[in-house]
Design an enzyme around this catalytic site. Structure first.
Site, PDB file in Angstrom:
ATOM      1  N   GLU A  31       0.839  -1.200   0.000  1.00  0.00           N
ATOM      2  CA  GLU A  31       0.000   0.000   0.000  1.00  0.00           C
ATOM      3  C   GLU A  31       0.873   1.250   0.000  1.00  0.00           C
ATOM      4  O   GLU A  31       1.845   1.342   0.738  1.00  0.00           O
ATOM      5  CB  GLU A  31      -0.926   0.004   1.211  1.00  0.00           C
ATOM      6  CG  GLU A  31      -1.918  -1.149   1.187  1.00  0.00           C
ATOM      7  CD  GLU A  31      -2.876  -1.127   2.356  1.00  0.00           C
ATOM      8  OE1 GLU A  31      -3.031  -0.073   3.008  1.00  0.00           O
ATOM      9  OE2 GLU A  31      -3.479  -2.178   2.619  1.00  0.00           O
ATOM     10  N   GLU A  46       2.313   0.321   3.978  1.00  0.00           N
ATOM     11  CA  GLU A  46       2.453  -0.973   4.652  1.00  0.00           C
ATOM     12  C   GLU A  46       2.373  -2.107   3.647  1.00  0.00           C
ATOM     13  O   GLU A  46       1.937  -1.925   2.514  1.00  0.00           O
ATOM     14  CB  GLU A  46       1.356  -1.162   5.706  1.00  0.00           C
ATOM     15  CG  GLU A  46      -0.044  -1.302   5.128  1.00  0.00           C
ATOM     16  CD  GLU A  46      -1.109  -1.561   6.177  1.00  0.00           C
ATOM     17  OE1 GLU A  46      -0.774  -1.749   7.344  1.00  0.00           O
ATOM     18  OE2 GLU A  46      -2.290  -1.588   5.796  1.00  0.00           O
ATOM     19  N   ASN A  48       0.948  -6.186   3.564  1.00  0.00           N
ATOM     20  CA  ASN A  48       0.216  -7.266   4.229  1.00  0.00           C
ATOM     21  C   ASN A  48       0.499  -8.554   3.467  1.00  0.00           C
ATOM     22  O   ASN A  48       0.193  -8.640   2.272  1.00  0.00           O
ATOM     23  CB  ASN A  48      -1.291  -6.980   4.228  1.00  0.00           C
ATOM     24  CG  ASN A  48      -1.626  -5.800   5.108  1.00  0.00           C
ATOM     25  OD1 ASN A  48      -1.394  -5.833   6.298  1.00  0.00           O
ATOM     26  ND2 ASN A  48      -2.142  -4.747   4.501  1.00  0.00           N
ATOM     27  N   ARG A  50      -0.807 -11.193   2.698  1.00  0.00           N
ATOM     28  CA  ARG A  50      -2.044 -11.965   2.501  1.00  0.00           C
ATOM     29  C   ARG A  50      -2.926 -11.195   1.527  1.00  0.00           C
ATOM     30  O   ARG A  50      -2.651 -10.061   1.172  1.00  0.00           O
ATOM     31  CB  ARG A  50      -2.783 -12.123   3.819  1.00  0.00           C
ATOM     32  CG  ARG A  50      -3.123 -10.767   4.445  1.00  0.00           C
ATOM     33  CD  ARG A  50      -3.867 -10.911   5.758  1.00  0.00           C
ATOM     34  NE  ARG A  50      -3.830  -9.701   6.536  1.00  0.00           N
ATOM     35  CZ  ARG A  50      -4.565  -8.616   6.318  1.00  0.00           C
ATOM     36  NH1 ARG A  50      -5.400  -8.593   5.315  1.00  0.00           N
ATOM     37  NH2 ARG A  50      -4.481  -7.558   7.098  1.00  0.00           N
ATOM     38  N   VAL A  53      -9.414  -7.778   1.519  1.00  0.00           N
ATOM     39  CA  VAL A  53     -10.817  -7.956   1.163  1.00  0.00           C
ATOM     40  C   VAL A  53     -11.109  -7.366  -0.223  1.00  0.00           C
ATOM     41  O   VAL A  53     -12.007  -7.805  -0.913  1.00  0.00           O
ATOM     42  CB  VAL A  53     -11.742  -7.378   2.266  1.00  0.00           C
ATOM     43  CG1 VAL A  53     -11.701  -5.862   2.266  1.00  0.00           C
ATOM     44  CG2 VAL A  53     -13.161  -7.879   2.123  1.00  0.00           C
ATOM     45  N   ARG A 100     -18.974  -3.122   0.122  1.00  0.00           N
ATOM     46  CA  ARG A 100     -19.116  -4.128   1.176  1.00  0.00           C
ATOM     47  C   ARG A 100     -20.506  -3.984   1.788  1.00  0.00           C
ATOM     48  O   ARG A 100     -20.889  -2.904   2.234  1.00  0.00           O
ATOM     49  CB  ARG A 100     -18.075  -3.931   2.266  1.00  0.00           C
ATOM     50  CG  ARG A 100     -16.668  -4.074   1.785  1.00  0.00           C
ATOM     51  CD  ARG A 100     -15.705  -3.879   2.935  1.00  0.00           C
ATOM     52  NE  ARG A 100     -14.384  -3.574   2.423  1.00  0.00           N
ATOM     53  CZ  ARG A 100     -13.330  -3.390   3.182  1.00  0.00           C
ATOM     54  NH1 ARG A 100     -13.442  -3.452   4.482  1.00  0.00           N
ATOM     55  NH2 ARG A 100     -12.164  -3.117   2.644  1.00  0.00           N
TER      56      ARG A 100
END
Length: 186
Positions: A31, A46, A48, A50, A53, A100
């Protein structure tokens, strides 16, 4: 949608350099913040290690099933063995946007309030360029100790505009029919 192709290349190159330095073997999300007031400036936020979403948006615009890819990489397959080019994500196809759907409401003051109840009707949207990934069903009663995410609705326009993808998403959300429990659809 307005990201300059040269900036996209710089961001991708930065992410790949960090992945190589960390000897990344799987999927990760990198990001960045882009400073629009200072042309060419961006800042790393950052990583992640993984899927996020929002991975469905990336899947739609690249045509790559990231969940399948993540599993295949974890079992030792390479991008080459999977027939995926290292630059597969460099040229996105059209525009995609995700909403979402949560089992919650937003009060006038912006406070998020959890919703309680049992789903008595659940008809997610579908159709050309609409994808719904969800866990809802008639009879579902959510527990308050869990994430309120019910579904993700993704609208993709492969050869249109961002505005067209937003319009497609708005149509899909208008067609999403959930009864028995409040959602954030409105």
């Amino acid at each position: 949608p307005s990201l300059d192709p040269a900036m996209r290349t710089r961001l991708t190159d930065a992410a790949l350099a960090m992945a190589r330095a960390a000897r990344l073997k799987g999927i990760a999300t990198f990001e960045f913040l882009v400073d629009v007031s200072s042309p060419g400036a961006f800042f790393f936020m950052e990583t992640n290690p993984r899927l996020q979403v929002e991975h469905t948006v990336t899947e739609e615009v690249t045509g790559v099933d990231l969940v399948r890819l993540q599993i295949a990489l974890a079992t030792g397959e390479s991008f080459g063995q999977l027939g995926i080019s290292p630059d597969a994500g460099q040229n996105p196809r059209g525009y995609a946007i995700q909403a979402r759907i949560n089992l919650e409401t937003i009060a006038p003051d912006g406070t998020v309030e959890p919703a309680l109840g049992t789903i008595t009707r659940y008809e997610p949207p579908s159709g050309l360029g609409v994808r719904t990934d969800g866990a809802g069903y008639v009879g579902f009663t959510p527990g308050v100790a869990y994430d309120s995410l019910l579904a993700k609705v993704i609208a993709h326009v492969p050869s249109g505009t961002f505005t067209e993808s937003v319009a497609r998403l708005e149509r899909a959300l208008a067609e999403f029919d959930v009864e028995g429990i409040a959602t954030n659809i409105p």
